[in-house]
Structure formats: structure tokens, C-alpha cells
Design a protein around this motif. Sequence first.
Motif, PDB file in Angstrom:
ATOM      1  N   ASN A   1       0.812  -1.218   0.000  1.00  0.00           N
ATOM      2  CA  ASN A   1       0.000   0.000   0.000  1.00  0.00           C
ATOM      3  C   ASN A   1       0.845   1.268   0.000  1.00  0.00           C
ATOM      4  N   SER A   2       2.144   1.134  -0.210  1.00  0.00           N
ATOM      5  CA  SER A   2       3.051   2.265  -0.160  1.00  0.00           C
ATOM      6  C   SER A   2       3.470   2.674  -1.572  1.00  0.00           C
ATOM      7  N   PRO A   3       3.533   3.992  -1.838  1.00  0.00           N
ATOM      8  CA  PRO A   3       4.012   4.419  -3.161  1.00  0.00           C
ATOM      9  C   PRO A   3       5.449   3.946  -3.388  1.00  0.00           C
ATOM     10  N   ALA A   4       5.845   3.814  -4.633  1.00  0.00           N
ATOM     11  CA  ALA A   4       7.188   3.362  -4.965  1.00  0.00           C
ATOM     12  C   ALA A   4       7.942   4.459  -5.710  1.00  0.00           C
ATOM     13  N   VAL A   5       9.230   4.479  -5.544  1.00  0.00           N
ATOM     14  CA  VAL A   5      10.092   5.461  -6.180  1.00  0.00           C
ATOM     15  C   VAL A   5      11.281   4.721  -6.757  1.00  0.00           C
ATOM     16  N   VAL A   6      11.695   5.081  -7.953  1.00  0.00           N
ATOM     17  CA  VAL A   6      12.815   4.399  -8.591  1.00  0.00           C
ATOM     18  C   VAL A   6      14.153   4.939  -8.108  1.00  0.00           C
ATOM     19  N   VAL A   7      14.315   6.244  -8.073  1.00  0.00           N
ATOM     20  CA  VAL A   7      15.621   6.839  -7.837  1.00  0.00           C
ATOM     21  C   VAL A   7      15.693   7.475  -6.449  1.00  0.00           C
ATOM     22  N   PRO A   8      16.418   6.858  -5.518  1.00  0.00           N
ATOM     23  CA  PRO A   8      16.595   7.429  -4.190  1.00  0.00           C
ATOM     24  C   PRO A   8      17.796   8.362  -4.172  1.00  0.00           C
ATOM     25  N   TYR A   9      18.037   8.994  -3.040  1.00  0.00           N
ATOM     26  CA  TYR A   9      19.304   9.670  -2.853  1.00  0.00           C
ATOM     27  C   TYR A   9      19.901   9.219  -1.542  1.00  0.00           C
ATOM     28  N   LEU A  10      21.205   9.406  -1.419  1.00  0.00           N
ATOM     29  CA  LEU A  10      21.955   8.835  -0.321  1.00  0.00           C
ATOM     30  C   LEU A  10      22.365   9.898   0.682  1.00  0.00           C
ATOM     31  N   ALA A  11      22.164   9.568   1.951  1.00  0.00           N
ATOM     32  CA  ALA A  11      22.649  10.392   3.046  1.00  0.00           C
ATOM     33  C   ALA A  11      23.892   9.694   3.606  1.00  0.00           C
ATOM     34  N   PRO A  12      24.592  10.340   4.526  1.00  0.00           N
ATOM     35  CA  PRO A  12      25.776   9.696   5.096  1.00  0.00           C
ATOM     36  C   PRO A  12      25.444   8.360   5.756  1.00  0.00           C
ATOM     37  N   ASN A  13      26.436   7.523   5.916  1.00  0.00           N
ATOM     38  CA  ASN A  13      26.345   6.238   6.606  1.00  0.00           C
ATOM     39  C   ASN A  13      25.427   5.225   5.932  1.00  0.00           C
ATOM     40  N   GLY A  14      25.182   5.358   4.633  1.00  0.00           N
ATOM     41  CA  GLY A  14      24.405   4.361   3.915  1.00  0.00           C
ATOM     42  C   GLY A  14      22.899   4.504   3.998  1.00  0.00           C
ATOM     43  N   ILE A  15      22.417   5.578   4.591  1.00  0.00           N
ATOM     44  CA  ILE A  15      20.981   5.822   4.674  1.00  0.00           C
ATOM     45  C   ILE A  15      20.471   6.161   3.283  1.00  0.00           C
ATOM     46  N   THR A  16      19.361   5.547   2.890  1.00  0.00           N
ATOM     47  CA  THR A  16      18.754   5.835   1.599  1.00  0.00           C
ATOM     48  C   THR A  16      17.445   6.572   1.832  1.00  0.00           C
ATOM     49  N   VAL A  17      17.268   7.696   1.131  1.00  0.00           N
ATOM     50  CA  VAL A  17      16.069   8.522   1.268  1.00  0.00           C
ATOM     51  C   VAL A  17      15.307   8.462  -0.044  1.00  0.00           C
ATOM     52  N   TYR A  18      14.082   7.936   0.021  1.00  0.00           N
ATOM     53  CA  TYR A  18      13.205   7.862  -1.142  1.00  0.00           C
ATOM     54  C   TYR A  18      12.153   8.957  -1.029  1.00  0.00           C
ATOM     55  N   PRO A  19      12.206  10.000  -1.851  1.00  0.00           N
ATOM     56  CA  PRO A  19      11.149  11.007  -1.818  1.00  0.00           C
ATOM     57  C   PRO A  19       9.862  10.414  -2.383  1.00  0.00           C
ATOM     58  N   LEU A  20       8.793  10.414  -1.604  1.00  0.00           N
ATOM     59  CA  LEU A  20       7.509   9.883  -2.045  1.00  0.00           C
ATOM     60  C   LEU A  20       6.553  11.001  -2.434  1.00  0.00           C
ATOM     61  N   GLN A  21       6.619  12.111  -1.708  1.00  0.00           N
ATOM     62  CA  GLN A  21       5.778  13.278  -1.985  1.00  0.00           C
ATOM     63  C   GLN A  21       6.597  14.487  -1.572  1.00  0.00           C
ATOM     64  N   THR A  22       6.827  15.394  -2.490  1.00  0.00           N
ATOM     65  CA  THR A  22       7.667  16.544  -2.173  1.00  0.00           C
ATOM     66  C   THR A  22       6.820  17.793  -1.974  1.00  0.00           C
TER      67      THR A  22
END
Length: 170
Positions: free
Chosen positions: A53-74
Amino acid sequence: MRNSTRGLLLIASLALAGSAFAAPAGGIVEHPPVQSGYGTGPYGGYGPVGPLNSPAVVVPYLAPNGITVYPLQTSSNAVKPGPNSTVKVNYRGWLQNGTEFDSSYSRGQPAVFELNKTIPCWQQGLQTVPVGSKVKLVCPPSTAYGANQVGNIPPNSTLTYEIDLLEVMN
């Protein structure tokens, strides 16, 4: 569109984006390229990111320490939390196997947190998010609870959160 054509288009768009995917040394990519649709799911393979039930995003961006941030709604809001901000959020968190371990939605009210008292993944990831935006954070164990078991979260767990940043309260 056939899958092979879709894949070629994705590869071409990634090639054109070049170094936009790499975070600068010690920094966070502030304006990532985003594509709606389907990407690599939490169990590998090709499919939606996160629960069904969650939206999907193809291209994430990376924060320090391997954290991945997927923008779902900007949001176009200029307000973002700082390291010592208190934030009001709706969120849900789940383990890699899809088990939800916490949710403000199930409690029926948003949660309020002092950002500097949350796990490092939230501290780093939410500082990139404007108020009114929704993101998915994928937190490696080193940015979550590490080797500690916390409640029903096993040691060394990669955690995924879907967070709707409602307000920066200070």
C-alpha cells in the motif's frame, strides 16, 4: 511499454544523471532526480518499494552512513528541521521481512519527537525533508539500533520507515 524498453530508458536516464546520485563527501544530495513507478523492492527483485500500500520510487538519494532517502511526496515548503528541532510526524516502520513494528497511524495520532533524541537515520534523513513532504528512509543497522534488540526489533536489523513530516515545532 515492454520491460526491456523500460529498462533501457531507465539505464539511459541514470547515465545522463551522472554523479547526481553520489553524495558529496560528508554531504547529502539535496535535489535528487525522482521518477515515479516501481523500483527494487525490500526483498530484492523488481517491484514496489516497501509494503504493497506504499508508493514506490525508482531513484533514491543517499545520506551519510548508507541511509537511503526515497522522496515519495515533495513539498515546496522551505522549512526543514535542524539537528535540534522538534518534529511532528506520521510514520510507520517495518523490518526487512515486511513486519510492521511501529506506526503512529495505528495509534490514530501524529508523534512528536526531538530529532536529536532519535536514531541517527532519522536525525540525518529528516534534515533533508521540507515540511509537507513524505519520504521513505532505509536505515542500515549502524544508523538504527545496531547490535541491540529493541522491543520486537532483532539485533542488526535494517529498518524502513515511511515518514510524513507534518510540522517543525521549533
